[in-house]
Design a protein around this motif. Structure first.
Motif, short mmCIF file in Angstrom:
data_model
loop_
_atom_site.label_atom_id
_atom_site.label_comp_id
_atom_site.label_asym_id
_atom_site.label_seq_id
_atom_site.Cartn_x
_atom_site.Cartn_y
_atom_site.Cartn_z
N HIS A 1 53.24 -6.14 8.27
CA HIS A 1 54.19 -5.62 6.99
C HIS A 1 55.40 -5.16 8.07
O HIS A 1 56.39 -5.59 8.14
CB HIS A 1 54.47 -4.75 6.28
N MET A 2 55.14 -4.34 9.15
CA MET A 2 56.49 -3.86 9.90
C MET A 2 56.61 -5.17 10.67
O MET A 2 58.02 -5.73 11.08
CB MET A 2 55.55 -3.05 11.09
N PHE A 3 55.54 -6.28 11.37
CA PHE A 3 56.39 -7.16 11.71
C PHE A 3 57.28 -8.36 11.59
O PHE A 3 58.29 -8.55 11.37
CB PHE A 3 54.95 -8.43 12.54
N ALA A 4 56.70 -8.56 9.07
CA ALA A 4 57.42 -9.46 9.18
C ALA A 4 58.92 -8.46 8.55
O ALA A 4 59.58 -9.26 8.52
CB ALA A 4 57.05 -9.85 7.34
N HIS A 5 59.02 -6.64 8.97
CA HIS A 5 60.46 -6.42 8.28
C HIS A 5 61.16 -7.03 9.67
O HIS A 5 62.29 -6.51 9.58
CB HIS A 5 59.86 -4.83 8.06
N LEU A 6 60.91 -7.56 10.44
CA LEU A 6 61.81 -7.08 11.81
C LEU A 6 62.67 -8.99 11.88
O LEU A 6 63.34 -8.74 12.08
CB LEU A 6 61.62 -7.51 12.85
N VAL A 7 61.92 -9.73 10.79
CA VAL A 7 62.64 -11.41 10.54
C VAL A 7 62.87 -10.43 8.96
O VAL A 7 62.04 -10.72 8.07
CB VAL A 7 62.18 -12.25 10.66
N PRO A 8 64.84 -10.34 8.52
CA PRO A 8 64.73 -10.53 6.86
C PRO A 8 64.60 -12.05 6.35
O PRO A 8 64.61 -13.47 7.10
CB PRO A 8 66.71 -9.83 7.04
N GLN A 9 64.46 -11.57 4.83
CA GLN A 9 64.11 -13.24 4.02
C GLN A 9 65.20 -13.68 3.72
O GLN A 9 66.22 -13.56 4.09
CB GLN A 9 63.06 -12.68 3.01
N ILE B 1 66.37 -20.53 13.37
CA ILE B 1 67.82 -20.63 14.95
C ILE B 1 67.56 -19.05 15.39
O ILE B 1 67.87 -18.83 16.30
CB ILE B 1 68.48 -21.66 14.61
N LEU B 2 67.98 -18.29 14.05
CA LEU B 2 68.52 -16.85 14.45
C LEU B 2 67.48 -16.09 14.14
O LEU B 2 67.59 -14.69 14.68
CB LEU B 2 69.36 -16.39 12.72
N MET B 3 66.39 -16.36 14.51
CA MET B 3 65.56 -15.38 14.27
C MET B 3 64.71 -14.84 15.88
O MET B 3 65.00 -13.47 15.13
CB MET B 3 64.03 -16.43 14.05
N PRO B 4 64.79 -15.09 16.73
CA PRO B 4 64.97 -14.48 18.11
C PRO B 4 65.78 -13.54 18.49
O PRO B 4 65.62 -12.41 18.02
CB PRO B 4 64.84 -15.20 19.02
N PHE B 5 67.60 -13.87 17.72
CA PHE B 5 68.76 -12.92 17.85
C PHE B 5 68.17 -11.86 16.52
O PHE B 5 68.49 -10.51 16.63
CB PHE B 5 69.57 -13.26 17.42
N MET B 6 67.97 -12.23 15.39
CA MET B 6 67.47 -10.79 14.84
C MET B 6 66.30 -10.25 14.83
O MET B 6 66.36 -9.17 14.50
CB MET B 6 66.82 -11.46 13.42
#
Length: 225
Positions: free
Chosen positions: A125-133, A138-143
């Motif tokens: 859950h903590m890892f999933a929280h780092l990337v908003p739904q 392409i923006l995932m690393p920046f998020m």
């Protein structure tokens, strides 16, 4: 003589190399025991109703996954902060919440305990929280970087928000009060009314900042469940 504007907030009274100013933080403990032996008064009933409202609100914020009784921890934090904020409005009483020493000592252990609990018990859950739904690939690393930084600065923002808001009003009241002896009677009377208005505003700020600190701590706790 003041070395700078903020030196008026420095601890000054000491004995045996121990600062006595921080004892103002524990003055509330002297008032708690008599409450159990006295007939409930109107202020006490108002305070109890306030705590009941906070308990219901924090319970909603924590959600069904919140541990039973966890709201009392945040209510206690709110009570301590609002008491110290109000104590600082009285003359010659040290304002402990206007120092990062106290505010960071409250915010950092809370945040650290939430992070340790979340990463140990709810790692996925903590890892999933780092990337908003709904984030584009392409923006995932920046998020991930942005969310990580926002999580790391949370204790600092909690502490600085409380300290800055408390010290700003006290500093303005100090500066206005220092100009009083050099003013005429009419301007001095106007200054007194301005100080009363500012004191009323500071009373509201004392409650609001305590509420904000407790609510944000509750929200940070609910994110790890």
């Amino acid at each position: 003589m003041m070395t700078n504007l903020f030196s008026v907030f420095d601890p000054s009274s000491s004995i045996f190399n121990l600062s006595l100013n921080w004892l103002s933080t524990f003055l509330g403990l002297l008032m708690i025991p008599p409450l159990f032996w006295l007939i409930p008064s109107r202020p006490l009933l108002i305070w109890n109703s306030t705590l009941n409202i906070l308990h219901k609100e924090f319970k909603i914020l924590l959600g069904p996954m919140g541990a039973p009784g966890s709201t009392f921890m945040f209510i206690s934090i709110f009570s301590m902060i609002v008491f110290n904020n109000f104590m600082g409005l009285f003359p010659y009483i040290f304002t402990s919440t206007a120092h990062m020493t106290l505010s960071l000592a409250l915010a950092l252990p809370l945040w650290l305990s939430f992070m340790i609990y979340g990463w140990i018990n709810h790692t996925q859950h903590m890892f999933a929280h780092l990337v908003p739904q709904g984030t584009p690939g392409i923006l995932m690393p920046f998020m991930v970087c942005i969310e990580s930084i926002s999580n790391l600065i949370r204790p600092g923002t909690l502490a600085v928000r409380l300290t800055a808001n408390m010290i700003a009003g006290h500093l303005l009241m100090t500066l206005m009060g220092n100009t009083g002896p050099s003013l005429s009677l009419i301007l001095a009377t106007l200054l007194i009314f301005m100080q009363i208005a500012l004191l009323t505003l500071e009373s509201a700020v004392a409650i609001i900042q305590s509420y904000v600190f407790a609510v944000l701590s509750t929200l940070y706790s609910s994110e790890v469940n």
